[in-house]
Motif scaffolding. Structure first.
Motif, PDB file in Angstrom:
ATOM      1  N   ASP A   1      31.658  39.569  46.534  1.00  0.00           N
ATOM      2  CA  ASP A   1      32.407  40.818  46.383  1.00  0.00           C
ATOM      3  C   ASP A   1      33.638  40.595  45.502  1.00  0.00           C
ATOM      4  N   GLU A   2      34.393  39.537  45.817  1.00  0.00           N
ATOM      5  CA  GLU A   2      35.591  39.269  45.013  1.00  0.00           C
ATOM      6  C   GLU A   2      35.225  38.712  43.631  1.00  0.00           C
ATOM      7  N   MET A   3      34.243  37.818  43.610  1.00  0.00           N
ATOM      8  CA  MET A   3      33.899  37.156  42.331  1.00  0.00           C
ATOM      9  C   MET A   3      33.426  38.189  41.307  1.00  0.00           C
ATOM     10  N   ARG A   4      32.576  39.117  41.777  1.00  0.00           N
ATOM     11  CA  ARG A   4      32.087  40.148  40.860  1.00  0.00           C
ATOM     12  C   ARG A   4      33.236  41.029  40.405  1.00  0.00           C
ATOM     13  N   ASP A   5      34.098  41.366  41.360  1.00  0.00           N
ATOM     14  CA  ASP A   5      35.225  42.238  41.058  1.00  0.00           C
ATOM     15  C   ASP A   5      36.142  41.593  40.019  1.00  0.00           C
ATOM     16  N   MET A   6      36.298  40.284  40.130  1.00  0.00           N
ATOM     17  CA  MET A   6      37.218  39.574  39.241  1.00  0.00           C
ATOM     18  C   MET A   6      36.526  39.075  37.978  1.00  0.00           C
ATOM     19  N   GLY A   7      35.202  39.147  37.939  1.00  0.00           N
ATOM     20  CA  GLY A   7      34.483  38.679  36.741  1.00  0.00           C
ATOM     21  C   GLY A   7      34.370  37.175  36.673  1.00  0.00           C
TER      22      GLY A   7
END
Lengths: 140, 869
Positions: free
Chosen positions: B674-680
């Protein structure tokens, strides 16, 4: 004895034995030629066999039988004594994308041999018919 | 009469047309399909390919100084006996060509940019990219320098490489058939040259040390920021390979230096962001280049294990050395076993090893005195630089308009004229941006990216290989190790005197980071500003200062691609992302530390071990959560019953490994994605970092799903992942009978042929293990796009070797292919099948004379006679 007479005698000799000699010659030559890298010679083998007949259908039949049986014997011996089938299975897989169908390739191969024999044999008989027709015309 | 004649002529003409049509049809290629007549019909092509070598052959070669005898054993392994090493390697070259000619040919063509010559213009971009990496250039420079060297050892090696080439060429010149691949691709092998042998070193170096990780590093840094980066890409639980540089401490890891960085300003952040974008586009374009994507993917397979036990651990009191190098699998396999014996009474050269077909010296193996084995170090030996370009011919370097230099190549291309190609170089190395089209920004059209790589050097690895094969003790081994520049390897060592040791060996650059910007990590971890002269390589870590351990008190040494040395070691060696997360190293260390009186059989069981340390560490948390559910459904209860009864063995016939493995993959994704995708962020943090969070911080922010209004903690994500795993497996197997969910049904091994032709491949077959077990299988995830997918692992141990210094004849080997690359040979996959069954074969090493090689061991023999044909 002139050349024409000699040729007529040869044809006459062959005619008497044509029922089996054509096949034998075609088969033996085809068997010899499978040990050379020139696959085109199988047509020559059946052409020689065809020369024994003065009907193209007979020449075709003998060419078919002679080349096909020579190829079958060669293929059966190779497959029984080596891993050739594995190679055909692999090639079938490469070309068709399916493994386990090497036998289809081998059947097709024999069929092609039969077709080459048929064509060579009928052409051989055709040549004989042309020569005989020409001779008949000359003698008339 | 005329009518009959006409009819006959018409019939004959028709027949003739068919004959000609067939003659043509079977004599010309159709696409990739070669002329079928020559290829398939009796009398040639496929029918000429013998399944194996003849049982007895005599070959007369004028360049031999004396006779050479070759016996192949039941696995097709050649045992070569000659009176001089030049004669022996001549025979080895002949045998290599006999067994692996297509593989050798392809490897040199890929390395030297010669694929287009046989494949056509479709391979032109691949060839250009390969030449651009300068492998061929530096192999040629090395050859020229070796040829001109006055050092007598260099001359011996040069002469042996020449003799080996002669052996290969003698086979090519006299070969009676072409392997299937040549027939299919419709070309013939070209003459082998010493340059082809030397290019193999560059080939291996590319496979094991060429890396784009600096660019990934930059993207992670840019997307997460420093704090999250340090937390999520830390290296917990490392056990250093060398034991003399202090206990590993996470706070002193290679990331430690980055912790001193000051807060990044907004301006710096925008610089990092812009750079990150440029390199992201660059890497996505690079992946489109044929071959490069495979290289990047294969890097995921690079691992390896080696260890050695000393007198207090070995039942015999003499060392046992073990090695299994992990690489992407291919058929034929990369390694070729051979036993070389010099029968000259003045020589004691007797070596058994794993060779690259194309190289006359063993890469790993043993002689009568010592043995050695490899694992990859992951040393950071490639740096990326960006430059302000001026125009097509110039760029800025330290404030000066500097001209690019060019190396011109003429690339031969099948069915067309050769193509001229120029490799463009900056002061650091080749410009790589000419192969991509997306880095050009408005006003920066001439900006370029180049790299500097350790293989861009003259290097004498062949001298190291030669030296190891002839070493008699630790000093000889160390002397030879000095020459092994690349690819850097953790070289484990043992000898008959009882000494053991390990030495991470290779040339590692020291960078000048004195003028880098404050946001930069230094040490080659991120791309450098080449125009500003940042990150210049000013020296190399001196060989005598590379970490090493010899005869440690613990009496054993282990490497499995973990960190090389502890915090007391002063030099920067490894890129944090290139250091293995350490489950294999921990497991092997645990097994050896807790036991004693080990035998060869014990070593086999460790090499074949599929116990999951990861499962052992995570499963109790999973079980606790599932146990705490007040009303479990049937599926949950069945899975729980299996988990409670599990010994953490990743057995292909059991269902529990499938449940655990799918769960841990989903748990990792649900925690971080969730965070990794959000942050790229391009990478997901490792299982070891997840292990730390699971054990120590159940309310970590990373467990919270940012897409829901409530705050999740560890146990919420554990349960959610568990339910998703059960649902995924039920859908995949189509049954709610959990006992049917066998691990081997989704965890398979597939060994591709090096052409990629699936008909020549092996598998897929179900296998034990995971990427983190000592006996590994490397592959893609089995959880993809919210469903279970079949995993076809094509990487793992590329050889297994156990050397018993109490009785060298008791040493064992196996490779996951076979000795011969001939696809219908019984030695094509005979050892692969043994390998999959966990079997080994003996080496017949005691046969150090022709007479000692017993008749019953001989499958075939070749007598090489000296003299004219």
């Amino acid at each position: 004895m002139n050349v024409k007479e000699t040729f007529s005698q040869i044809l006459s000799f062959l005619d008497k034995r044509a029922s089996y000699m054509g096949f034998v010659f075609c088969f033996i030559f085809a068997l010899i030629f499978v040990f050379t890298p020139l696959w085109q010679l199988s047509i020559l083998a059946s052409f020689i066999g065809g020369l024994f007949y003065n009907k193209m259908s007979k020449g075709a039949l003998i060419g078919l039988a002679g080349v096909a049986s020579a190829w079958i014997i060669y293929i059966v011996i190779e497959i029984l004594s080596t891993q050739a089938y594995v190679l055909f299975d692999q090639v079938g897989g490469i070309i068709l994308g399916l493994t386990g169908y090497g036998w289809v390739f081998i059947l097709v191969l024999i069929l092609i041999g039969a077709i080459l024999g048929t064509l060579g044999g009928s052409f051989g008989s055709g040549v004989r018919m042309l020569i005989e027709t020409k001779q008949e015309k000359t003698s008339e | 009469m005329v009518r009959k004649l006409t009819k006959t002529i018409i019939q004959m003409s028709t027949v003739l047309v068919f004959i000609i049509a067939l003659l043509i049809a079977f004599s010309i290629p159709f696409g990739i399909i070669p002329p079928l007549g020559k290829f398939l019909f009796p009398g040639g092509g496929l029918w000429d390919i013998p399944e194996d070598v003849v049982s007895r052959d005599t070959i007369t070669a004028p360049s031999l100084s004396a006779d050479v005898t070759v016996f192949r054993d039941e696995w097709g392994v050649p045992h070569i006996y000659g009176e001089s090493e030049e004669d022996i390697v001549f025979a080895l070259g002949y045998i290599h060509a006999q067994d692996r000619l297509f593989q050798m040919d392809m490897a040199r063509r890929v390395t030297r940019g010669l694929l287009s010559e046989v494949v056509g213009e479709d391979a032109l971009e691949t060839d250009k990219f390969s030449l651009n990496k300068l492998k061929d250039y530096w192999a040629q420079q090395t050859l020229d320098e070796m040829e001109a060297s006055s050092d007598p050892i260099d001359q011996i090696i040069y002469q042996e490489i020449l003799a080996y080439s002669e052996g290969v060429n003698y086979y090519i010149k006299n070969m009676k058939f072409l392997p299937l691949e040549y027939l299919f691709l419709n070309f013939k092998p070209a003459v082998w040259g010493p340059i082809d042998t030397l290019s193999f070193i560059k080939y291996m170096s590319e496979d094991l040390s060429w890396s784009y990780e600096d660019l990934t590093h930059l993207k992670i840094y840019e997307s997460l920021g420093l704090d999250a980066y340090l937390e999520l890409f830390d290296l917990p639980y490392q056990i250093p390979i060398t034991v003399d540089y202090g206990e590993y401490n996470s706070s002193l890891s290679p990331l430690a230096a980055f912790r001193n960085l000051k807060e990044i300003t907004q301006t710096q952040q925008s610089v990092i962001h812009e750079l990150s974008n440029i390199f992201s586009f660059f890497i996505s374009d690079i992946e489109k280049i044929p071959g490069e994507k495979k290289l990047i993917e294969d890097n995921e397979f690079v691992g390896s294990n080696n260890w050695v036990i000393g007198e207090n651990k070995s039942e015999s009191s003499l060392p046992i050395l073990c090695n299994d190098m992990h690489l992407g699998h291919d058929l034929p396999g990369i390694w070729y076993e051979a036993h070389l014996v010099n029968t000259d009474p003045l020589s004691d050269f007797n070596v058994y090893g794993f060779f690259l077909a194309g190289v006359p010296f063993p890469v790993v193996g043993h002689n009568e005195y010592i043995g050695w084995g490899f694992t990859n170090t992951g040393f950071d030996v490639i740096d990326w630089y960006y430059y302000n370009g001026i125009n097509e011919s110039h760029y800025w370097y330290k404030g000066v308009e500097t001209a690019y230099t060019f190396i011109e190549y003429e690339i031969p291309v099948k069915n067309q004229d050769p193509v001229i190609f120029n490799v463009k170089n900056t002061v650091h190395g080749p410009v790589m941006t000419d192969f991509v089209d997306s880095t050009g920004r408005s006003g920066h059209e001439y900006d370029v990216i180049a790299c500097k790589w350790i293989a861009h050097n003259v290097s004498y690895e062949s001298r190291a290989l030669y030296g190891w094969a002839h070493a008699k003790n630790r000093d000889d081994f160390n002397d030879a190790s000095r020459y092994f520049y690349t690819p850097a390897q953790n070289t484990v060592y043992a000898d008959i005197h009882g000494d053991i040791g390990i030495r991470p060996t290779g040339k590692v650059p020291i960078r000048d980071d004195s003028n880098i910007p404050s946001w930069h990590f230094g040490n080659g971890s991120l791309p450098y500003n080449g125009s500003a002269g940042n990150g210049e390589w000013i020296d190399y870590v001196p060989f005598d200062f590379l970490p090493t351990s010899e005869n440690p008190d613990q009496n054993f040494l282990v490497s499995a691609n973990q960190i090389s040395a502890g915090p007391d070691y002063p030099y920067h060696l490894q890129h944090p992302l290139d250091i293995n997360r350490g489950y294999r190293a921990r497991r092997i260390n645990n097994l050896i530390a807790s036991g004693e009186d080990f035998t060869v059989e014990d070593m086999k069981s460790i090499q074949l071990d599929v116990y999951s340390l990861k499962a052992g560490n995570f499963t109790p948390y999973l079980v606790d959560v599932v146990n705490s559910i007040s009303s479990r459904d049937t599926l949950q209860q069945s899975a729980l019953d299996l988990l409670l009864d599990w010994d953490f063995i990743m057995d292909k016939e059991e269902a529990t490994p499938a449940i655990f493995y799918l769960w841990i993959e989903i748990f990792q994704e649900e925690t971080f994605n969730d965070e990794m995708r959000d942050m790229g962020c391009p990478n997901t943090p490792s299982h070891t970092v997840l292990e730390v969070l699971t054990k120590t911080n159940e309310t970590s922010i990373w467990f919270d799903d940012i897409n829901t209004p409530q705050t999740e903690i560890r146990d919420d994500i554990i349960l959610r992942s568990f339910n998703m795993a059960l649902q995924g497996l039920e859908d995949y197997f189509g049954t709610d009978d959990v006992s049917q969910w066998q691990w081997g049904e989704i965890n398979t091994k597939y060994i591709p042929h090096l052409t990629g032709l699936s008909a020549l491949a092996y598998g897929p077959v179900g296998v034990d293990g995971t990427e983190d077990t000592v006996n590994p299988v490397y592959r893609k995830d089995i959880w993809s796009n919210d469903e279970v997918v079949l995993s076809r692992g094509s990487g793992g141990a590329s050889e297994r070797m156990i050397i018993d210094f109490n009785n060298l004849n008791n040493s064992l080997s196996i490779i996951p292919s076979g000795e011969r690359g001939i696809t219908n040979s019984k030695h094509y996959v005979d050892q692969l099948e043994m390998f999959l069954r966990g079997e080994y074969h003996v080496q017949y090493f005691s046969a150090d004379t022709v007479e000692k090689f017993q008749e019953k061991w001989i499958e075939s023999r070749i007598y090489f006679k000296s003299g004219e044909n």
